[in-house]
Structure formats: structure tokens, C-alpha cells
Enzyme design. Structure first.
Site, PDB file in Angstrom:
ATOM      1  N   ASP A  50      -8.162  -6.003   6.745  1.00  8.69           N
ATOM      2  CA  ASP A  50      -7.434  -5.580   5.667  1.00  8.69           C
ATOM      3  C   ASP A  50      -6.083  -6.405   5.429  1.00  8.69           C
ATOM      4  O   ASP A  50      -5.654  -7.252   5.943  1.00  8.69           O
ATOM      5  CB  ASP A  50      -6.718  -4.261   5.941  1.00  8.69           C
ATOM      6  CG  ASP A  50      -7.651  -3.115   5.896  1.00  8.69           C
ATOM      7  OD1 ASP A  50      -8.936  -3.389   5.651  1.00  8.69           O
ATOM      8  OD2 ASP A  50      -7.247  -1.870   6.450  1.00  8.69           O
ATOM      9  N   LYS A  72      -8.109  -3.764   0.248  1.00  8.11           N
ATOM     10  CA  LYS A  72      -7.910  -3.175  -1.200  1.00  8.11           C
ATOM     11  C   LYS A  72      -6.271  -2.990  -1.177  1.00  8.11           C
ATOM     12  O   LYS A  72      -5.773  -2.609  -0.175  1.00  8.11           O
ATOM     13  CB  LYS A  72      -8.544  -1.787  -1.096  1.00  8.11           C
ATOM     14  CG  LYS A  72     -10.122  -1.777  -0.818  1.00  8.11           C
ATOM     15  CD  LYS A  72     -10.364  -0.518  -1.152  1.00  8.11           C
ATOM     16  CE  LYS A  72     -11.970   0.118  -0.706  1.00  8.11           C
ATOM     17  NZ  LYS A  72     -11.775   0.224   0.800  1.00  8.11           N
ATOM     18  N   MET A 186       0.567   6.115   1.031  1.00 13.49           N
ATOM     19  CA  MET A 186      -0.103   5.772  -0.400  1.00 13.49           C
ATOM     20  C   MET A 186       0.570   6.594  -1.440  1.00 13.49           C
ATOM     21  O   MET A 186      -0.216   7.166  -2.361  1.00 13.49           O
ATOM     22  CB  MET A 186      -1.519   5.956  -0.238  1.00 13.49           C
ATOM     23  CG  MET A 186      -2.198   4.964   0.769  1.00 13.49           C
ATOM     24  SD  MET A 186      -4.045   5.063   0.795  1.00 13.49           S
ATOM     25  CE  MET A 186      -4.068   6.605   1.845  1.00 13.49           C
TER      26      MET A 186
HETATM   27  N1  SAH Z   1      -4.361   3.223   8.783  1.00 12.93           N
HETATM   28  C1  SAH Z   1      -3.139   3.056   8.286  1.00 12.93           C
HETATM   29  C2  SAH Z   1      -2.832   3.690   6.903  1.00 12.93           C
HETATM   30  C3  SAH Z   1      -3.786   3.069   5.763  1.00 12.93           C
HETATM   31  S1  SAH Z   1      -3.149   3.487   4.275  1.00 12.93           S
HETATM   32  C4  SAH Z   1      -1.905   3.631   9.258  1.00 12.93           C
HETATM   33  O1  SAH Z   1      -2.326   4.225  10.423  1.00 12.93           O
HETATM   34  O2  SAH Z   1      -0.810   3.112   9.207  1.00 12.93           O
HETATM   35  C5  SAH Z   1      -2.118   2.570   3.654  1.00 12.93           C
HETATM   36  C6  SAH Z   1      -0.808   3.364   3.533  1.00 12.93           C
HETATM   37  O3  SAH Z   1      -0.229   2.985   5.019  1.00 12.93           O
HETATM   38  C7  SAH Z   1       0.328   2.427   2.736  1.00 12.93           C
HETATM   39  O4  SAH Z   1       0.104   2.994   1.429  1.00 12.93           O
HETATM   40  C8  SAH Z   1       1.579   2.933   3.420  1.00 12.93           C
HETATM   41  O5  SAH Z   1       1.916   4.437   3.211  1.00 12.93           O
HETATM   42  C9  SAH Z   1       1.188   3.071   4.839  1.00 12.93           C
HETATM   43  N2  SAH Z   1       1.601   1.777   5.618  1.00 12.93           N
HETATM   44  C10 SAH Z   1       0.814   0.899   6.208  1.00 12.93           C
HETATM   45  N3  SAH Z   1       1.515  -0.162   6.907  1.00 12.93           N
HETATM   46  C11 SAH Z   1       2.972   0.060   6.361  1.00 12.93           C
HETATM   47  C12 SAH Z   1       4.105  -0.405   6.672  1.00 12.93           C
HETATM   48  N4  SAH Z   1       4.105  -1.491   7.351  1.00 12.93           N
HETATM   49  N5  SAH Z   1       5.279   0.077   6.356  1.00 12.93           N
HETATM   50  C13 SAH Z   1       5.084   1.147   5.726  1.00 12.93           C
HETATM   51  N6  SAH Z   1       4.101   2.041   5.336  1.00 12.93           N
HETATM   52  C14 SAH Z   1       2.969   1.293   5.787  1.00 12.93           C
END
Ligand code: SAH
Length: 270
Positions: A50, A72, A186
Site C-alpha cells: 500500500d 489507494k 480516514m
Molecule cells: N490498516 C490500517 C488502517 C488503514 S485505513 C491500520 O490498522 O492502521 C487508513 C487510515 O489509517 C488513515 O486514513 C489513517 O486514519 C490511519 N493511519 C494509518 N497510518 C497512520 C499513521 N502513520 N498515522 C496516523 N494515522 C494513520
């Protein structure tokens, strides 16, 4: 330490050709990978990743491993989900060891469960390697515990992606009545509408809240603002960076924890 670590890594399961390992890379820097994820990177023939998976993490892939970007961003499909799953299946059927690497935890938002269902349906053997999810680890890194006795008894992990979009939308008023912290993934683009709904449902404007942007990366930023001001705080952050937003009493604990946390480490002498 390196020897002991190498022996642990050698003792982990071997990656079977023709299978897919669906792994979480944690929120950012490689320090938050699990050893299972490191072992997967070291064995995979192809890494399908990703946008959220950082270059420092991909650098741990076996030299010669193929890298495929299948990301995405911000809800815009730069790769259709159906194409991604079709590709995973085709690579596995070609006998490759396929590492599907996602930010955070593979089963928390981000469509990992859909991919697992598609693999199961196609009869492709797969394995799940959990990762640290941004909504818990990102908060912790910012000095915000997910729970504290006497403050909360539950945590809601919610996506703000579909907020206000009818059938897909959540019952935000019900979440407000619950009175438990809400952690939003998100939600950068919809935070104004979400905050308004929560306020209308009776959550006080002074409810503590915080936003953690780019957690576990060099660009990490944390802003504190009460619910009434959280949309304005979010507007000051780079919308291209992922961020989690927490609304609820635990957000206030950061003010008591963060200063001492900053003193606990320093860079290593060369
Ligand atoms: N599977 C991921 C989430 C994917 S959806 C997890 O478990 O973290 C994508 C969302 O994850 C982003 O819009 C944000 O809200 C969050 N996210 C992912 N990485 C992040 C980071 N390093 N810092 C803050 N938010 C993060």
C-alpha cells in the site's frame, strides 16, 4: 542480541511458494514491525504494498524481491480493489511467495478482510500477520492511552470515510450517547460534519480530542483541541498525511504524559 534475534527469525514458519501472507506493517517506521512481518519480508518473492507502507520498511525485503505498488489514497482508487485481489491470486497461482503488506493491521479497515475472503474463495492458502494498528499505536505514541480505569470502559474504532453517506454511515448520535472515546480513521475530510453531529447529539464542545498525523514517521504531528475546535485543528494539518482523531476523555491524558515521554530516549552515539 543480533544472534538471538536471527535464531528467532529462523525458527519462524517458512513461506510456502504459491501462498499469500497478508501482513500489517504497523503505523510507520520499521521498529513497529513484528518479527513475523520481518521474516515475511526476508522470504517473499513479491511484495504487493500500500501507499502507507514506508520505504524504510520495504528496504527490509529480500534483495531481488519484486515490489508492486497497489495503493489507494484518500478514497480515490488508484488501483481497483478487484484488480489487486486478482493480481494476488494470479501471483500465488504462478507459484510465487506473495507478501501483501498493508499499513497498520491488515484486518483493521484498509480492505484486508476483503482480500482474505477473496483468497479463501479462490482456494489460495494464506496467512494473516497482525500489525500495530494506527488507531491504538498512533495514540499510544502520542501519549494517549486507549483506556484508563475510571475514564472509559470501551473504545470505538470507527471509519469517517462514509460519514453522511446514508446507508453506509454510522449512527453517530448513538456513539455520542455511549460516552466512550471514539477513534476515527480516514476522517480528515469529514471531521467537520462528524463533529457537528456529535455536538448536536449532546457531546459537550469541551470534550477532549486530539489528532495524530503521520504517527511513527519523521513528520509526526499531534494537535490537541476540544471537540468544538477539532475540525479547525485538522484543517491545519497536511491532508496528504494519514491521521487518526480521538474524541473522548483519554485524549486529555496526553497533557500529563507527553512531556516525560519525550525525555526517555535520545539518538544513539555512532
Ligand atoms: N490498516 C490500517 C488502517 C488503514 S485505513 C491500520 O490498522 O492502521 C487508513 C487510515 O489509517 C488513515 O486514513 C489513517 O486514519 C490511519 N493511519 C494509518 N497510518 C497512520 C499513521 N502513520 N498515522 C496516523 N494515522 C494513520
Amino acid at each position: 542480541v543480533i544472534e538471538a534475534l536471527a535464531s528467532v527469525l529462523r525458527g519462524l514458519p517458512a513461506f510456502r511458494p504459491g501462498s499469500v501472507w497478508l501482513a500489517g506493517a504497523g503505523p510507520g517506521e520499521p521498529g513497529h514491525l513484528t518479527l513475523h512481518a520481518v521474516a515475511a519480508l526476508g522470504q517473499a518473492d513479491v511484495v504487493v504494498h500500500d501507499a502507507l507502507v514506508r520505504a524504510e520498511v520495504l528496504a527490509l525485503a529480500r534483495p531481488g524481491a519484486e515490489r508492486v505498488f497497489a495503493g489507494k489514497r484518500g478514497g480515490r482508487a488508484s488501483c481497483a480493489q478487484a484488480d489487486i485481489t486478482a493480481r494476488l491470486i494470479a501471483l500465488a497461482r504462478a507459484g510465487r511467495r506473495v507478501l501483501r503488506l498493508k499499513g497498520g493491521d491488515p484486518f483493521v479497515f484498509g480492505r484486508g478482510a476483503e482480500e482474505a475472503l477473496a483468497l479463501a474463495e479462490a482456494g489460495i492458502p494464506f496467512r494473516i500477520i497482525p500489525g500495530l494498528t494506527a488507531g491504538l499505536a498512533g495514540l499510544a505514541l502520542a501519549g494517549i492511552p486507549a483506556t484508563l480505569r475510571g475514564v472509559n470502559q470501551a473504545v470505538v474504532l470507527a471509519t469517517g470515510h462514509a460519514a453522511g453517506e446514508g446507508a453506509e454511515g454510522l449512527d453517530w448520535a448513538a456513539l455520542a450517547r455511549l460516552g466512550q472515546p471514539i477513534v476515527l480513521y480516514m476522517a480528515m475530510r469529514r471531521i467537520g460534519a462528524i463533529a457537528d453531529t456529535l455536538l448536536q447529539a449532546g457531546l459537550p464542545g469541551e470534550t477532549p480530542a486530539a489528532v495524530v498525523s503521520a504517527a511513527a514517521t519523521p513528520g509526526e504531528r499531534v494537535l490537541d483541541a476540544p471537540l468544538g475546535g477539532i475540525a479547525a485543528a485538522v484543517a491545519r494539518l497536511d491532508p496528504a498525511q494519514p491521521a487518526v482523531i480521538v474524541i473522548g476523555g483519554v485524549a486529555a491524558l496526553r497533557l500529563r504524559l507527553a512531556a516525560a515521554m519525550a525525555e526517555a530516549s535520545c539518538s544513539r552515539a555512532a
